[in-house]
Write a protein that holds these residues in place. Structure first.
Motif, PDB file in Angstrom:
ATOM      1  N   VAL A  99      50.008 -11.590 -10.051  1.00 41.98           N
ATOM      2  CA  VAL A  99      50.656 -10.631 -10.960  1.00 41.98           C
ATOM      3  C   VAL A  99      51.532  -9.639 -10.197  1.00 41.98           C
ATOM      4  CG1 VAL A  99      48.858 -10.837 -12.696  1.00 41.98           C
ATOM      5  CG2 VAL A  99      48.626  -9.126 -10.879  1.00 41.98           C
ATOM      6  N   LEU A 100      51.696  -9.844  -8.882  1.00 42.97           N
ATOM      7  CA  LEU A 100      52.525  -8.981  -8.038  1.00 42.97           C
ATOM      8  C   LEU A 100      52.061  -7.520  -8.090  1.00 42.97           C
ATOM      9  CD1 LEU A 100      56.073 -10.429  -8.846  1.00 42.97           C
ATOM     10  CD2 LEU A 100      54.500 -11.055  -6.997  1.00 42.97           C
ATOM     11  N   HIS A 101      50.757  -7.337  -7.938  1.00 43.46           N
ATOM     12  CA  HIS A 101      50.169  -5.989  -7.960  1.00 43.46           C
ATOM     13  C   HIS A 101      49.731  -5.617  -6.540  1.00 43.46           C
ATOM     14  CE1 HIS A 101      47.902  -2.563  -9.682  1.00 43.46           C
ATOM     15  NE2 HIS A 101      47.057  -2.798  -8.662  1.00 43.46           N
ATOM     16  N   ASP A 102      50.267  -4.515  -6.031  1.00 43.84           N
ATOM     17  CA  ASP A 102      49.854  -3.988  -4.730  1.00 43.84           C
ATOM     18  C   ASP A 102      48.591  -3.155  -4.936  1.00 43.84           C
ATOM     19  OD1 ASP A 102      49.564  -3.022  -2.191  1.00 43.84           O
ATOM     20  OD2 ASP A 102      51.341  -1.741  -2.223  1.00 43.84           O
ATOM     21  N   ALA A 103      47.476  -3.608  -4.344  1.00 36.39           N
ATOM     22  CA  ALA A 103      46.190  -2.942  -4.575  1.00 36.39           C
ATOM     23  C   ALA A 103      46.015  -1.675  -3.755  1.00 36.39           C
ATOM     24  CB  ALA A 103      45.047  -3.911  -4.276  1.00 36.39           C
ATOM     25  N   ASP A 104      46.881  -1.432  -2.788  1.00 30.69           N
ATOM     26  CA  ASP A 104      46.686  -0.278  -1.901  1.00 30.69           C
ATOM     27  C   ASP A 104      46.662   1.052  -2.672  1.00 30.69           C
ATOM     28  OD1 ASP A 104      46.569   0.802   0.940  1.00 30.69           O
ATOM     29  OD2 ASP A 104      48.374   1.795   0.191  1.00 30.69           O
ATOM     30  N   PRO A 105      47.643   1.356  -3.536  1.00 34.19           N
ATOM     31  CA  PRO A 105      47.566   2.618  -4.293  1.00 34.19           C
ATOM     32  C   PRO A 105      46.324   2.705  -5.174  1.00 34.19           C
ATOM     33  CG  PRO A 105      49.771   1.671  -4.419  1.00 34.19           C
ATOM     34  CD  PRO A 105      48.893   0.630  -3.834  1.00 34.19           C
ATOM     35  N   SER A 106      45.918   1.590  -5.738  1.00 34.31           N
ATOM     36  CA  SER A 106      44.727   1.596  -6.591  1.00 34.31           C
ATOM     37  C   SER A 106      43.470   1.891  -5.791  1.00 34.31           C
ATOM     38  CB  SER A 106      44.592   0.253  -7.313  1.00 34.31           C
ATOM     39  OG  SER A 106      45.738  -0.042  -8.089  1.00 34.31           O
ATOM     40  N   LEU A 107      43.376   1.298  -4.619  1.00 35.42           N
ATOM     41  CA  LEU A 107      42.215   1.553  -3.759  1.00 35.42           C
ATOM     42  C   LEU A 107      42.143   3.023  -3.353  1.00 35.42           C
ATOM     43  CD1 LEU A 107      42.511  -1.647  -1.545  1.00 35.42           C
ATOM     44  CD2 LEU A 107      40.560  -1.095  -3.019  1.00 35.42           C
ATOM     45  N   ARG A 108      43.274   3.593  -2.965  1.00 35.18           N
ATOM     46  CA  ARG A 108      43.290   4.995  -2.557  1.00 35.18           C
ATOM     47  C   ARG A 108      42.986   5.916  -3.741  1.00 35.18           C
ATOM     48  NH1 ARG A 108      45.423   5.380   2.588  1.00 35.18           N
ATOM     49  NH2 ARG A 108      46.323   3.408   3.316  1.00 35.18           N
ATOM     50  N   THR A 109      43.463   5.531  -4.915  1.00 31.18           N
ATOM     51  CA  THR A 109      43.162   6.307  -6.109  1.00 31.18           C
ATOM     52  C   THR A 109      41.665   6.295  -6.395  1.00 31.18           C
ATOM     53  OG1 THR A 109      45.335   5.845  -7.067  1.00 31.18           O
ATOM     54  CG2 THR A 109      43.585   6.521  -8.570  1.00 31.18           C
ATOM     55  N   PHE A 110      41.028   5.148  -6.207  1.00 27.35           N
ATOM     56  CA  PHE A 110      39.582   5.063  -6.417  1.00 27.35           C
ATOM     57  C   PHE A 110      38.841   6.015  -5.482  1.00 27.35           C
ATOM     58  CE2 PHE A 110      35.622   3.242  -4.757  1.00 27.35           C
ATOM     59  CZ  PHE A 110      34.837   3.301  -5.897  1.00 27.35           C
ATOM     60  N   PHE A 111      39.207   6.015  -4.194  1.00 23.13           N
ATOM     61  CA  PHE A 111      38.539   6.900  -3.242  1.00 23.13           C
ATOM     62  C   PHE A 111      38.728   8.369  -3.621  1.00 23.13           C
ATOM     63  CE2 PHE A 111      38.549   3.169  -0.451  1.00 23.13           C
ATOM     64  CZ  PHE A 111      37.282   3.272   0.113  1.00 23.13           C
ATOM     65  N   ARG A 112      39.952   8.723  -3.986  1.00 23.83           N
ATOM     66  CA  ARG A 112      40.271  10.145  -4.222  1.00 23.83           C
ATOM     67  C   ARG A 112      39.773  10.640  -5.578  1.00 23.83           C
ATOM     68  NH1 ARG A 112      46.183   9.007  -1.850  1.00 23.83           N
ATOM     69  NH2 ARG A 112      45.810   9.553   0.337  1.00 23.83           N
ATOM     70  N   SER A 113      39.846   9.797  -6.612  1.00 17.73           N
ATOM     71  CA  SER A 113      39.540  10.262  -7.961  1.00 17.73           C
ATOM     72  C   SER A 113      38.125   9.945  -8.411  1.00 17.73           C
ATOM     73  CB  SER A 113      40.524   9.647  -8.969  1.00 17.73           C
ATOM     74  OG  SER A 113      41.852  10.015  -8.664  1.00 17.73           O
ATOM     75  N   CYS A 114      37.537   8.908  -7.840  1.00 14.83           N
ATOM     76  CA  CYS A 114      36.214   8.490  -8.308  1.00 14.83           C
ATOM     77  C   CYS A 114      35.139   8.700  -7.236  1.00 14.83           C
ATOM     78  CB  CYS A 114      36.247   7.029  -8.744  1.00 14.83           C
ATOM     79  SG  CYS A 114      34.634   6.384  -9.255  1.00 14.83           S
ATOM     80  N   LEU A 115      35.300   8.034  -6.100  1.00 15.59           N
ATOM     81  CA  LEU A 115      34.237   8.094  -5.095  1.00 15.59           C
ATOM     82  C   LEU A 115      34.049   9.511  -4.549  1.00 15.59           C
ATOM     83  CD1 LEU A 115      32.192   6.312  -3.644  1.00 15.59           C
ATOM     84  CD2 LEU A 115      33.853   6.026  -1.796  1.00 15.59           C
ATOM     85  N   SER A 116      35.115  10.288  -4.484  1.00 14.53           N
ATOM     86  CA  SER A 116      34.991  11.657  -3.998  1.00 14.53           C
ATOM     87  C   SER A 116      34.085  12.491  -4.887  1.00 14.53           C
ATOM     88  CB  SER A 116      36.376  12.311  -3.909  1.00 14.53           C
ATOM     89  OG  SER A 116      36.972  12.398  -5.198  1.00 14.53           O
ATOM     90  N   ARG A 117      33.884  12.068  -6.166  1.00 17.22           N
ATOM     91  CA  ARG A 117      33.023  12.791  -7.091  1.00 17.22           C
ATOM     92  C   ARG A 117      31.683  12.098  -7.304  1.00 17.22           C
ATOM     93  NH1 ARG A 117      35.933  16.609 -10.055  1.00 17.22           N
ATOM     94  NH2 ARG A 117      38.179  16.537  -9.744  1.00 17.22           N
ATOM     95  N   GLU A 118      31.598  10.809  -7.018  1.00 17.20           N
ATOM     96  CA  GLU A 118      30.384  10.051  -7.339  1.00 17.20           C
ATOM     97  C   GLU A 118      29.687   9.487  -6.105  1.00 17.20           C
ATOM     98  OE1 GLU A 118      30.637   7.304 -10.611  1.00 17.20           O
ATOM     99  OE2 GLU A 118      32.362   8.323 -11.477  1.00 17.20           O
ATOM    100  N   PHE A 119      30.036   9.969  -4.892  1.00 18.00           N
ATOM    101  CA  PHE A 119      29.445   9.400  -3.676  1.00 18.00           C
ATOM    102  C   PHE A 119      27.938   9.644  -3.604  1.00 18.00           C
ATOM    103  CE2 PHE A 119      30.823  13.694  -2.552  1.00 18.00           C
ATOM    104  CZ  PHE A 119      29.684  14.211  -1.939  1.00 18.00           C
ATOM    105  N   ALA A 120      27.439  10.691  -4.285  1.00 19.10           N
ATOM    106  CA  ALA A 120      26.009  10.991  -4.240  1.00 19.10           C
ATOM    107  C   ALA A 120      25.199  10.119  -5.190  1.00 19.10           C
ATOM    108  CB  ALA A 120      25.773  12.469  -4.560  1.00 19.10           C
ATOM    109  N   ASP A 121      25.858   9.427  -6.101  1.00 15.00           N
ATOM    110  CA  ASP A 121      25.173   8.532  -7.044  1.00 15.00           C
ATOM    111  C   ASP A 121      24.759   7.268  -6.296  1.00 15.00           C
ATOM    112  OD1 ASP A 121      24.567   6.553  -8.976  1.00 15.00           O
ATOM    113  OD2 ASP A 121      25.731   7.639 -10.476  1.00 15.00           O
ATOM    114  N   PRO A 122      23.467   6.981  -6.187  1.00 14.36           N
ATOM    115  CA  PRO A 122      23.037   5.806  -5.399  1.00 14.36           C
ATOM    116  C   PRO A 122      23.556   4.486  -5.948  1.00 14.36           C
ATOM    117  CG  PRO A 122      21.192   6.768  -6.595  1.00 14.36           C
ATOM    118  CD  PRO A 122      22.327   7.733  -6.724  1.00 14.36           C
TER     119      PRO A 122
END
Length: 565
Positions: A99-122
């Protein structure tokens, strides 16, 4: 499953996904949506149909964007948003080429918007580690800077969750190391216990939503931090506490301390000096060490040395010699500033010293390149027991490797002078120089002093053996030690023995010479038997007969012991 059933499932899950994409609000409980996304992904993998992938992709892309921008990520106490984003990311990685989708921006968005807030959730933490390990090869190949950039966030993940994810994290850990992250990763590793202390202070202030609270602190203190840094740069004043504003939303002021914010960061922004002198850090460390330790802190105190083992093993195996050379002064500096736990400090310092010696063993010329930091550490040898132990190991390395080798005579001379100064400081004063710490007995202080001086005496003798132009000065230095009655008896006896050895060059080279002599080193009294048939050996050692009565027996010729051609 029949084709009809499969088509029915496909239509049902695609409608669920389509409805969610059009819905203005994401459902609080999106387990059904997660199930549909999972089934659609499995069908795309099973059918291997580009048409199916193309039909699903627009809906997943919209869903991903709405998830990361939704406020429910920050406020929801469920883990399904993180799991949903990880599943969509897996789709992007597997079918991005179609589908010609570059996953790099999506991966970085996940780290910054999601994992940065949910890293303590086991649940999210384990799913993230599983996802990163499963795709590690692809991530390193296609996105080599991703994991090294976010290693601070992944360290927060393991600091919050402890030993239960140790195997998963250790498996991923080498992927965090790159030329850009190798150096800043070391101090971040050693400071893992301090990271735990900072996270626990945030947790006590804000409850279980640690990630969201940290994001609020970082956002609210950013302008104040900028003004404080400017004030420090222009006026020289110390950066103060966060002030009254930093206590908003129930957050303690000391959590907004600049060093706490540095420790709690999510992304790698290079090496930062970490001086644990601010009131907030001092108070936090005193509270952590004076009272009972939390289970989380106990686990990290045990886990950190094991992570350092992996770090140093990868460094010696994969990292360039130039980066290792730059790392050694950082190790020397960090050796004396570890978390104040006795067992932890011992384990970390032992690994630091072992790595320094291993690096010098592999790259002896580093000693000449790092002459200045080595001399600085020798000058600090009496400041504390940790610095004494470091100076002791540096003395051994300098002597064993000849100050960097035969081609580094100027550097060897300057290192020799530092060792001389170390001896003369002791001879000119009867004080030990170590802090009169109540925890150290007189016997242990004297033992540390004797060990350091014995190593310094040995290093001087070894340097003079390697660089023979230093022999006259070495005789003077060791002579002063041997005649001194201030020095410990073990020290002056060793100096006397080395003086005797240096009068016998052949034995001196064998005893005091390096284990791997350089080609240009003069080996007096050593017979090269392969050349014995064509070269005369003028100096024949008979020292082993010195204790016998009468003249040594010398009635033999070289033809008796050398093979004739």
């Amino acid at each position: 499953m029949s084709d009809g059933d499969r088509d029915g499932d496909w239509d049902f899950h695609l409608r669920t996904l389509s409805n969610s994409s059009r819905d203005s609000n994401l459902p609080h409980d999106d387990s059904s949506l997660l199930h549909s996304v999972k089934k659609l992904y499995e069908l795309c993998k099973l059918e291997k149909s580009d048409d199916l992938v193309v039909r699903v992709y627009p809906h997943l892309n919209k869903l991903f964007q709405r998830c990361v921008s939704s406020s429910s990520i920050a406020n929801s106490k469920t883990s399904s948003n993180g799991l949903l984003l990880l599943l969509i990311l897996q789709f992007f990685l597997d079918f991005g080429d179609i589908v010609l989708h570059d996953a790099d921006p999506s991966l970085r968005t996940f780290f910054r918007s999601c994992l940065s807030r949910e890293f303590a959730d086991p649940v999210v933490a384990q799913a993230t580690l599983d996802f990163l390990n499963a795709n590690k090869k692809k991530l390193l190949t296609s996105f080599p800077t991703l994991l090294p950039q976010f290693f601070p966030l992944l360290l927060k993940l393991i600091a919050c969750n402890g030993e239960k994810f140790e195997k998963l994290f250790v498996k991923l850990f080498p992927a965090l190391m790159s030329p850009g992250s190798f150096l800043p990763l070391f101090p971040a590793l050693v400071d893992l216990p301090i990271l735990v202390v900072a996270l626990e202070r945030v947790e006590r202030s804000s409850g279980s939503q640690i990630g969201s609270s940290i994001a609020s602190i970082q956002k609210s203190t950013a302008p104040e931090m900028l003004l404080a840094l400017m004030d420090e740069a222009y006026t020289g004043s110390t950066i103060g506490d966060g002030g009254a504003d930093s206590e908003s939303d129930g957050i303690n002021a000391d959590v907004a301390d600049p060093l706490f914010l540095e420790i709690l960061k999510d992304e790698n922004d290079g090496i930062a000096e970490r001086h644990f002198t601010s009131p907030g850090i001092i108070a936090a460390l005193q509270a952590a060490t004076s009272g009972p330790q939390s289970d989380r802190l106990k686990q990290i105190l045990k886990l950190t040395p094991r992570l350092l083992d992996v770090y140093f093993a990868v460094a010696l195996r994969d990292v360039s010699d130039s980066l290792i050379c730059v790392l050694i002064p950082i190790l020397m500096s960090k050796n004396a500033t570890t978390f104040p736990d006795k067992t932890f400090s011992y384990e970390v310092r032992n690994r630091i010293l072992e790595f320094i010696l291993a690096a010098f063993q592999r790259f002896p010329h580093f000693i000449a390149l790092l002459k200045k930091p080595i001399m600085d550490r020798l000058a600090e040898a009496y400041d504390s027991p940790a610095k004494t132990e470091l100076a002791l190991h540096l003395c051994w390395a300098v002597g064993e490797h000849g100050g960097g080798g035969g081609s580094h005579k100027d550097e060897a001379r300057e290192l020799f002078e530092s060792l001389e100064l170390l001896l003369y400081e002791n001879l000119s004063s009867s004080r030990l120089g170590l802090r009169q710490d109540s925890l150290n007995s007189e016997g242990s202080r004297k033992s540390s002093r004797s060990r350091l001086l014995c190593f310094a005496v040995t290093a001087i003798a070894k340097l003079a053996t390697y660089h023979r132009e230093l022999l006259p000065r070495a005789r003077v230095s060791l002579g002063k030690v041997a005649r001194s009655r201030i020095s410990d008896v073990t020290v002056w006896m060793r100096a006397r023995d080395y003086l005797g050895l240096m009068n016998e060059p052949a034995i001196s080279v064998s005893v005091l010479g390096p284990s791997k002599p350089s080609p240009d080193m003069q080996n007096l009294g050593t017979v090269n038997w392969s050349e014995g048939g064509k070269k005369m050996i003028a100096h024949i050692p008979f020292y082993i007969l010195g204790g016998q009565e009468g003249p040594p027996f010398t009635d033999f010729t070289f033809s008796d012991i050398l093979k004739k051609r």
